[in-house]
Design an enzyme around this catalytic site. Structure first.
Site, PDB file in Angstrom:
ATOM      1  N   PHE A 120     -60.962 -11.727 -12.520  1.00  9.48           N
ATOM      2  CA  PHE A 120     -59.842 -12.621 -12.251  1.00  9.48           C
ATOM      3  C   PHE A 120     -59.871 -13.030 -10.782  1.00  9.48           C
ATOM      4  O   PHE A 120     -60.155 -12.212  -9.910  1.00  9.48           O
ATOM      5  CB  PHE A 120     -58.519 -11.931 -12.566  1.00  9.48           C
ATOM      6  CG  PHE A 120     -58.492 -11.238 -13.898  1.00  9.48           C
ATOM      7  CD1 PHE A 120     -58.536 -11.969 -15.073  1.00  9.48           C
ATOM      8  CD2 PHE A 120     -58.464  -9.859 -13.969  1.00  9.48           C
ATOM      9  CE1 PHE A 120     -58.524 -11.336 -16.308  1.00  9.48           C
ATOM     10  CE2 PHE A 120     -58.449  -9.207 -15.197  1.00  9.48           C
ATOM     11  CZ  PHE A 120     -58.484  -9.943 -16.379  1.00  9.48           C
ATOM     12  N   GLY A 139     -64.191 -16.431  -5.700  1.00  7.53           N
ATOM     13  CA  GLY A 139     -63.574 -15.193  -5.242  1.00  7.53           C
ATOM     14  C   GLY A 139     -63.881 -14.022  -6.142  1.00  7.53           C
ATOM     15  O   GLY A 139     -65.022 -13.799  -6.562  1.00  7.53           O
ATOM     16  N   CYS A 140     -62.845 -13.253  -6.451  1.00  2.00           N
ATOM     17  CA  CYS A 140     -63.021 -12.044  -7.258  1.00  2.00           C
ATOM     18  C   CYS A 140     -63.453 -12.340  -8.691  1.00  2.00           C
ATOM     19  O   CYS A 140     -64.027 -11.477  -9.361  1.00  2.00           O
ATOM     20  CB  CYS A 140     -61.721 -11.255  -7.272  1.00  2.00           C
ATOM     21  SG  CYS A 140     -61.226 -10.634  -5.644  1.00  2.00           S
ATOM     22  N   ALA A 141     -63.183 -13.542  -9.171  1.00  2.00           N
ATOM     23  CA  ALA A 141     -63.593 -13.906 -10.530  1.00  2.00           C
ATOM     24  C   ALA A 141     -65.094 -14.129 -10.636  1.00  2.00           C
ATOM     25  O   ALA A 141     -65.639 -14.207 -11.742  1.00  2.00           O
ATOM     26  CB  ALA A 141     -62.855 -15.164 -10.984  1.00  2.00           C
ATOM     27  N   ALA A 142     -65.781 -14.244  -9.500  1.00  2.00           N
ATOM     28  CA  ALA A 142     -67.192 -14.618  -9.508  1.00  2.00           C
ATOM     29  C   ALA A 142     -68.082 -13.571 -10.148  1.00  2.00           C
ATOM     30  O   ALA A 142     -69.155 -13.894 -10.677  1.00  2.00           O
ATOM     31  CB  ALA A 142     -67.667 -14.909  -8.091  1.00  2.00           C
TER      32      ALA A 142
END
Length: 353
Positions: A333, A137-140
């Site tokens: 995150f 997700g956004c942590a990628a």
């Protein structure tokens, strides 16, 4: 030491404003018992505009998961190459000089990955290693930087290319009417970003140390429920409070480098929402102005998932950079709850390392 060069970023041409988002919510969910709460939460995101790959009339229709995914593939192939080429040009590299392709996306699915298509279409060498990442997700965005850093540390003469492609609007689900879903409908936007990590040479940020951390027992706080209609995004109301347990982790990472996380020269973090930035400012004891790049991305583009970190870094470049040897933190995150963190120094490319 590996250098993360200037990112290239592109957002689609269709724009929806905060006012239009609120009006749509009022019109489509008139009788929703928690509509006032949802509207207040959307307003508090601070998102002024978002860019989407289709006009809003098309976005609000759901032709089925198969058609949505075909559109994801078509839009990725249409939009990614130009961004990749700009990133290569900014890093002064040819496609044949790239040894690793890292592709991150959580808003569509392809197999083989877009990396295979890019190798064939853009002249990358057939020996180029591929690393698609689909479930962070956004942590990628942070994970992509860290895996490229790891690769260039193992192979100091190598170069890596990072590509983040997120079309969050293609995950819109008209039947999801929980408050978290309504908030997400007003928060997420679409964008493509790319950046090169050079093993030697280049201007940008020297990647010095990275780390990962998962907050125990929070794997259900951000997740997809995969159904016949595609990806249904689930967001727990406890997510905005996760910076309190993560701030000490950021402090420890900086401390391992002999740095003080409260006294760095730049901060490039994933702006999932304004509270993330507000809480980091509080728990790290950092002036809110330090997060201006992340806040600008959120305001102008919304949450563009894995591409946020690269866009915020692009804004640091646009400002002219903080000066040679300036110390900074990059962090993304996402689901898990996972943090992907890196410490870096600014490097103008003029001084010897």
């Amino acid at each position: 030491m590996a250098t993360l060069c200037r990112p290239a970023v592109s957002v689609p041409e269709h724009v929806i404003t905060m006012e239009e988002t609120l009006e749509l919510a009022r019109g489509r969910h008139t009788d929703h018992p928690q509509l006032p709460l949802a509207l207040r939460l959307i307003e508090n995101t601070g998102v002024r505009t978002r860019h989407i790959v289709q006009p809003i009339e098309e976005t609000l229709r759901h032709p089925g998961f198969a058609d949505r995914n075909k559109l994801y593939e078509a839009e990725a192939k249409a939009r990614v190459p130009a961004v990749v080429q700009r990133a290569l040009d900014d890093a002064e590299l040819l496609a044949t000089e790239v040894d690793l392709l890292v592709y991150v996306s959580c808003t569509g699915f392809m197999m083989p990955s877009l990396t295979a298509w890019l190798i064939n279409e853009m002249g990358f060498d057939p020996t180029t290693r591929q690393l698609p990442i689909a479930q962070l997700g956004c942590a990628a965005g942070g994970a992509a930087v860290n895996r490229a850093h790891d690769f260039c540390t193992a192979y100091p003469d190598a170069n890596a290319l990072i590509v983040a492609c997120e079309f969050c609007s293609l995950c819109y689900q008209p039947t999801d009417i929980g408050v978290g879903s309504l908030l997400s409908n007003g928060l997420f936007g679409d964008g493509v970003a790319a950046a090169v990590v050079r093993g030697r040479g280049g201007e940008g940020v020297l990647l010095e140390r990275n780390g990962s951390y998962l907050i125990p027992k929070t794997e259900e706080w951000i997740m997809y429920d995969v159904r016949e209609t595609g990806f249904h995004f689930l967001l727990d109301k406890r997510v905005p409070g996760t910076m309190e347990p993560l701030a000490p982790v950021l402090r420890d990472l900086a401390g391992d480098q002999g740095w003080d996380a409260s006294d760095l020269d730049f901060y490039i973090v994933h702006a999932g929402g304004p509270r993330i930035l507000d809480d980091l400012s509080t728990f790290l004891r950092v002036d809110p102005h330090a997060f201006r790049f992340s806040r600008a991305t959120l305001t102008e583009y919304g949450n563009i998932a894995s591409a946020v970190v690269l866009d915020a870094l692009r804004r640091l470049f646009d400002e002219g950079g903080p000066g040679d040897r300036a110390r900074g933190l990059l962090a993304g995150f996402g689901p898990g709850i996972t943090a992907e963190m890196a410490l870096a120094r600014w490097h103008s490319g003029d001084e010897a390392r």
